[in-house]
Design an enzyme around this catalytic site. Structure first.
Site, PDB file in Angstrom:
ATOM      1  CB  SER B   9      28.331  43.745  43.919  1.00  0.00           C
ATOM      2  OG  SER B   9      28.500  43.753  45.180  1.00  0.00           O
ATOM      3  CG  HIS B  10      24.072  44.949  48.505  1.00  0.00           C
ATOM      4  ND1 HIS B  10      23.631  43.855  47.800  1.00  0.00           N
ATOM      5  CD2 HIS B  10      23.158  45.488  49.227  1.00  0.00           C
ATOM      6  CE1 HIS B  10      22.243  43.789  48.064  1.00  0.00           C
ATOM      7  NE2 HIS B  10      22.159  44.765  49.229  1.00  0.00           N
ATOM      8  CB  SER B  11      30.638  46.600  47.545  1.00  0.00           C
ATOM      9  OG  SER B  11      31.613  46.901  47.156  1.00  0.00           O
TER      10      SER B  11
END
Lengths: 254, 134
Positions: B9-11
């Protein structure tokens, strides 16, 4: 072409030339940081200038730190650094493509390996971005540049420096082409018709990179940058192209 | 056969949270979370994804994923970075074209099946696209 007694020295010189090109690109991108950011703020998220400047500065540092650099190692190091330092899609597009294309330079930089490098780079960008020419992306600058370079080397038998100068001109025309068309890939595509009238930032930075590579190549060869353009006549098409025989089918037209 | 999972995930926190949920259903399956730009911000880094693939993939250990790794991804450049990481990695891995959370849960369940394969886990992850919620 390689493999002679001087091979080690040649490779070292070529490696240093590639490092010099990377440093020149880093300087240019830094100088164009605000310009690229302005282009990106019109159709994207206004981070292209900053991301690319940071990534190329780190990449130039990493390339400069290589002991006894050879072209393949430089390309891979720069690619790896861009992948981890440039955010968003530009990391894998610029960096990832460079890592894979760099493998084509294992035998040094010759006209032949340079064409292979360019073709692999284009193929990786197209595949990774799922973009084709006319989508309003860096592919629009890259495709004419790579095609022109390949044709200039393989068909017209031009000197690599002149072939590169033609490729740069082709890229410039490609960048201009991104202005009046609607973006179909990347963040600009979310704007739909509103992307028309805007120059693509990725195509623009691609052109800057090519311009710097050309400058450094000319400098290293102690030559002037050739005055040429992608549409200037080269050698006459004497090979089997008699007048009226225009039944040639474009590749893939079947 | 054992299949492992990597959630990208981007996070980093989103990836860890998704793994936390999927792990409830995962039994012995190895799941690794990877995300963030490496500087505390939003993004993904191919090197980090490659490391996660290596951590889950076949390392000769009892629970190593000897039949490969299914990768769940969120958006945009996470997909591209995962593709680059897979091309560079020695681990046999495929991306599931699936919503990242629902796909991870489906894949975790599928991976506990003793007759599981890389393809069967990917198919189950991709079936998550069909989930209707209301």
């Amino acid at each position: 072409m390689s493999g002679n007694d001087e091979h080690g020295d040649d490779e070292h010189d070529a490696g240093e030339a590639v490092v010099a090109a990377v440093e020149a690109v880093a300087e240019r991108i830094e100088a164009e940081r605000d310009h690229l950011t302005d282009l990106d703020s019109a159709i994207g998220d206004a981070d292209h200038g900053g991301n690319m400047a940071r990534g190329w500065a780190k990449a130039a540092g990493a390339a400069g730190d290589l002991e006894d650099p050879d072209p393949e190692a430089v390309a891979k190091t720069v690619g790896k650094t861009l992948m981890s330092e440039v955010g968003g899609a530009s990391g894998p597009l610029f960096g990832g493509s460079l890592v894979f294309a760099g493998a084509e330079l294992a035998d040094g930089v010759t006209a032949e390996t340079a064409v292979a490098f360019a073709e692999t780079y284009l193929e990786k960008v197209e595949d990774r971005g799922d973009a084709r020419i006319g989508d309003g992306t860096m592919v629009d600058a890259l495709t004419p540049a790579v095609h022109t370079f390949k044709k200039s080397i393989e068909v017209d038998d031009l000197e690599p420096l002149e072939a590169l100068a033609k490729a740069v001109d082709a890229a410039e025309r490609g960048v201009a082409f991104t202005v009046p068309i609607r973006a179909r890939k990347g963040r600009a595509s979310y704007l739909g018709w509103r992307s028309v009238g805007h120059q693509d930032p990725g195509a623009t930075s691609t052109l800057f990179i090519l311009e710097e590579v050309l400058e450094v190549a000319a400098d290293r060869l102690d030559a002037e940058v050739p005055e040429t353009d992608a549409t200037s006549p080269t050698i006459p098409d004497d090979a089997e192209s008699e007048p009226g025989s225009d039944d040639a089918t474009p590749e893939g037209a079947e | 056969m054992t299949v492992g999972l990597v959630v990208v995930s981007h996070s980093a926190r989103a990836a860890e949270g998704i793994v936390e949920i999927a792990a409830e259903m995962a039994g012995e399956t190895r799941i690794e979370a990877v995300g963030g730009d490496g500087r505390g911000g939003i993004g993904t880094v191919p090197d980090d994804i490659e490391d996660a693939l290596a951590a889950v993939g076949d390392d000769g250990g009892d629970s190593s994923a000897d039949d490969g790794v299914v990768v769940l991804v969120d958006l945009g450049s996470a997909v591209m970075n995962a593709e680059v990481a897979i091309e560079l990695s020695d681990v046999d891995a495929v991306i599931a074209d699936a919503p990242v959370l629902e796909g991870a849960v489906n894949a975790a369940v599928a991976a506990t099946d003793p007759s599981t394969t890389l393809e069967s886990v990917r198919e189950q992850a991709e079936a998550a696209s069909e989930i209707s919620k209301v």
